[in-house]
Design an enzyme around this catalytic site. Structure first.
Site, mmCIF file in Angstrom:
data_model
loop_
_atom_site.group_PDB
_atom_site.id
_atom_site.type_symbol
_atom_site.label_atom_id
_atom_site.label_comp_id
_atom_site.label_asym_id
_atom_site.label_seq_id
_atom_site.Cartn_x
_atom_site.Cartn_y
_atom_site.Cartn_z
ATOM 1 N N ASN A 89 51.142 -4.323 43.580
ATOM 2 C CA ASN A 89 51.750 -4.269 44.910
ATOM 3 C C ASN A 89 51.872 -5.658 45.510
ATOM 4 O O ASN A 89 50.995 -6.506 45.340
ATOM 5 C CB ASN A 89 50.926 -3.373 45.839
ATOM 6 C CG ASN A 89 50.872 -1.947 45.342
ATOM 7 O OD1 ASN A 89 51.677 -1.560 44.499
ATOM 8 N ND2 ASN A 89 49.928 -1.162 45.844
ATOM 9 N N ASP A 91 52.237 -5.915 48.857
ATOM 10 C CA ASP A 91 51.661 -5.845 50.208
ATOM 11 C C ASP A 91 50.222 -6.376 50.186
ATOM 12 O O ASP A 91 49.630 -6.567 49.127
ATOM 13 C CB ASP A 91 51.710 -4.401 50.753
ATOM 14 C CG ASP A 91 50.802 -3.444 49.980
ATOM 15 O OD1 ASP A 91 49.570 -3.666 49.951
ATOM 16 O OD2 ASP A 91 51.315 -2.457 49.409
ATOM 17 N N HIS A 106 52.232 -9.157 40.565
ATOM 18 C CA HIS A 106 53.676 -9.224 40.840
ATOM 19 C C HIS A 106 53.990 -10.069 42.077
ATOM 20 O O HIS A 106 55.079 -9.963 42.632
ATOM 21 C CB HIS A 106 54.257 -7.810 41.003
ATOM 22 C CG HIS A 106 54.306 -7.031 39.717
ATOM 23 N ND1 HIS A 106 54.515 -5.671 39.656
ATOM 24 C CD2 HIS A 106 54.163 -7.431 38.428
ATOM 25 C CE1 HIS A 106 54.506 -5.278 38.386
ATOM 26 N NE2 HIS A 106 54.283 -6.314 37.628
ATOM 27 N N CYS A 117 60.987 -26.861 43.178
ATOM 28 C CA CYS A 117 59.799 -27.674 42.862
ATOM 29 C C CYS A 117 58.526 -26.836 42.712
ATOM 30 O O CYS A 117 57.454 -27.380 42.460
ATOM 31 C CB CYS A 117 59.592 -28.756 43.919
ATOM 32 S SG CYS A 117 58.897 -28.142 45.471
ATOM 33 N N CYS A 136 59.983 -30.401 49.142
ATOM 34 C CA CYS A 136 61.062 -31.210 48.548
ATOM 35 C C CYS A 136 62.371 -31.120 49.323
ATOM 36 O O CYS A 136 63.333 -31.808 48.986
ATOM 37 C CB CYS A 136 61.283 -30.820 47.084
ATOM 38 S SG CYS A 136 62.179 -29.262 46.865
ATOM 39 N N THR A 173 50.078 4.534 40.117
ATOM 40 C CA THR A 173 51.152 3.844 39.389
ATOM 41 C C THR A 173 51.733 4.772 38.328
ATOM 42 O O THR A 173 50.999 5.534 37.693
ATOM 43 C CB THR A 173 50.673 2.501 38.795
ATOM 44 O OG1 THR A 173 51.734 1.927 38.023
ATOM 45 C CG2 THR A 173 49.430 2.636 37.958
ATOM 46 N N SER A 174 53.061 4.678 38.151
ATOM 47 C CA SER A 174 53.749 5.587 37.235
ATOM 48 C C SER A 174 53.567 5.182 35.776
ATOM 49 O O SER A 174 53.934 5.925 34.879
ATOM 50 C CB SER A 174 55.246 5.638 37.568
ATOM 51 O OG SER A 174 55.805 4.348 37.452
ATOM 52 N N ALA A 216 45.991 9.630 46.834
ATOM 53 C CA ALA A 216 44.987 8.571 46.722
ATOM 54 C C ALA A 216 43.976 8.631 47.864
ATOM 55 O O ALA A 216 42.787 8.356 47.659
ATOM 56 C CB ALA A 216 45.686 7.211 46.706
HETATM 57 P P1 OAD Z 1 56.229 3.776 40.970
HETATM 58 O O1 OAD Z 1 57.125 4.108 42.115
HETATM 59 O O2 OAD Z 1 56.845 3.611 39.631
HETATM 60 O O3 OAD Z 1 55.089 4.889 40.826
HETATM 61 C C1 OAD Z 1 54.341 5.315 41.928
HETATM 62 C C2 OAD Z 1 53.342 6.339 41.459
HETATM 63 O O4 OAD Z 1 52.521 6.656 42.570
HETATM 64 C C3 OAD Z 1 53.937 7.660 40.958
HETATM 65 O O5 OAD Z 1 53.404 7.974 39.683
HETATM 66 C C4 OAD Z 1 53.499 8.700 42.001
HETATM 67 O O6 OAD Z 1 53.135 9.952 41.419
HETATM 68 C C5 OAD Z 1 52.271 8.036 42.603
HETATM 69 N N1 OAD Z 1 52.043 8.390 44.002
HETATM 70 C C6 OAD Z 1 52.930 8.605 44.992
HETATM 71 N N2 OAD Z 1 52.321 8.897 46.155
HETATM 72 C C7 OAD Z 1 50.988 8.871 45.888
HETATM 73 C C8 OAD Z 1 49.812 9.110 46.671
HETATM 74 N N3 OAD Z 1 49.882 9.417 47.965
HETATM 75 N N4 OAD Z 1 48.623 9.004 46.059
HETATM 76 C C9 OAD Z 1 48.526 8.690 44.740
HETATM 77 N N5 OAD Z 1 49.591 8.472 43.958
HETATM 78 C C10 OAD Z 1 50.812 8.546 44.524
HETATM 79 O O7 OAD Z 1 55.404 2.465 41.413
HETATM 80 P P2 OAD Z 1 54.580 1.445 40.497
HETATM 81 O O8 OAD Z 1 53.984 2.151 39.335
HETATM 82 O O9 OAD Z 1 53.694 0.685 41.388
HETATM 83 O O10 OAD Z 1 57.631 -4.158 40.290
HETATM 84 O O11 OAD Z 1 55.731 0.508 39.988
HETATM 85 C C11 OAD Z 1 55.400 -0.600 39.165
HETATM 86 C C12 OAD Z 1 56.339 -1.760 39.443
HETATM 87 O O12 OAD Z 1 57.694 -1.317 39.377
HETATM 88 C C13 OAD Z 1 56.235 -2.324 40.847
HETATM 89 O O13 OAD Z 1 55.197 -3.268 40.990
HETATM 90 C C14 OAD Z 1 57.569 -2.963 41.068
HETATM 91 C C15 OAD Z 1 58.421 -1.853 40.507
HETATM 92 O O14 OAD Z 1 59.673 -2.204 40.051
HETATM 93 C C16 OAD Z 1 58.464 -5.149 40.634
HETATM 94 O O15 OAD Z 1 59.241 -5.068 41.579
HETATM 95 C C17 OAD Z 1 58.371 -6.356 39.764
#
Ligand code: OAD
Length: 230
Positions: A89, A91, A106, A117, A136, A173-174, A216
């Site tokens: 994240n 944030d 990230h 620079c 710069c 995370t997905s 969560a």
């Molecule tokens: P995703 O949007 O791919 O996945 C979010 C996950 O959170 C899903 O599996 C949901 O089931 C779960 N979720 C949603 N609400 C929830 C809750 N209240 N409690 C627990 N789980 C919950 O997001 P990320 O896996 O973080 O990168 O994505 C990875 C990266 O892809 C990010 O860092 C970003 C994105 O593109 C960049 O931008 C480089």
């Protein structure tokens, strides 16, 4: 002493009002990631990319940490030196909840970087494409975010921590973006127990020793209570 590495993703901040990426209505259903989250997209249209991250920065500043962030901070305070959060994240809700040992693989929405620079500084709330770099003076400022096609930050420290971990926990995370999606295998190979806490089953749920489904804000405080024997 149990060394714990915790990987967090957008799901841990969802209940703080920050959108996830791939859930229904998520950020990548509203925006074309090749336009707003790649170096090529930034070269084509820096104003569009700045507008996208200015909105993310405003949302993040307005959000407040939820019970899951607070529970992880409580775990670190109870087990100083044994808890590392690796977050995808951008944030700063982990820090605002009180966590100190946090690696932003990230990047961070609160930081700016010069594409000319590599100087880094605290981002203003609104960044513009023609803002000069404070060091710069080149009009080449960008958010300090790792875009698709770029190498994530802190990877050597993260792999070292995964190799030394007794327990690896993935939260919100997905499991669809690498290298983070492979951390469960890296940690498992090194002998760690692995646990997933997520609303839905992730892409790599079968790589975990155990998986629990739910929000969560419920799962994380309950797991932290278990860890602390409460
Ligand atoms: P995703 O949007 O791919 O996945 C979010 C996950 O959170 C899903 O599996 C949901 O089931 C779960 N979720 C949603 N609400 C929830 C809750 N209240 N409690 C627990 N789980 C919950 O997001 P990320 O896996 O973080 O990168 O994505 C990875 C990266 O892809 C990010 O860092 C970003 C994105 O593109 C960049 O931008 C480089």
């Amino acid at each position: 002493m149990t060394k714990i590495v915790i990987l967090t993703g957008a799901g841990i901040s969802a209940e703080s009002g920050l959108g996830t990426f791939r859930d229904t209505g998520g950020i990548w259903s509203q925006y074309d990631l090749t336009e707003v989250a790649t170096p090529e997209g930034f070269a084509r249209n820096p104003a569009l990319v700045h507008a996208f991250y200015n909105a993310r920065r405003k949302n993040a500043a307005e959000a407040i940490p939820n019970a899951a962030h607070a529970a992880l901070a409580r775990l670190e305070q109870a087990l100083p030196g044994d808890v590392l959060i690796v977050t995808q994240n951008i944030d700063d809700l982990h820090e605002r909840a009180g966590s100190r040992n946090v690696l932003h693989m990230h990047g961070a929405i609160t930081r700016a970087k010069c594409a000319a620079c590599a100087h880094e500084w605290d981002a203003p709330m609104e960044m513009r494409a023609d803002d000069p770099c404070p060091a710069c003076k080149a009009p080449a400022t960008r958010p300090d975010i790792v875009w698709f096609g770029e190498f994530p930050y802190h990877m050597e420290a993260i792999w070292d921590a995964l190799r030394a971990a007794d327990l690896f926990v993935s939260i919100g995370t997905s499991g669809s973006v690498y290298p983070a999606a492979a951390f469960v295998q890296d940690a498992g190979r090194a002998g760690a127990r692995t646990l997933e806490l997520n609303l839905d089953p992730s892409e790599n749920i079968h790589d975990f020793d155990e998986a629990r489904q739910g929000p969560a804000s419920v799962l994380v405080p309950a797991w932290v209570d278990e860890m602390l024997g409460r």
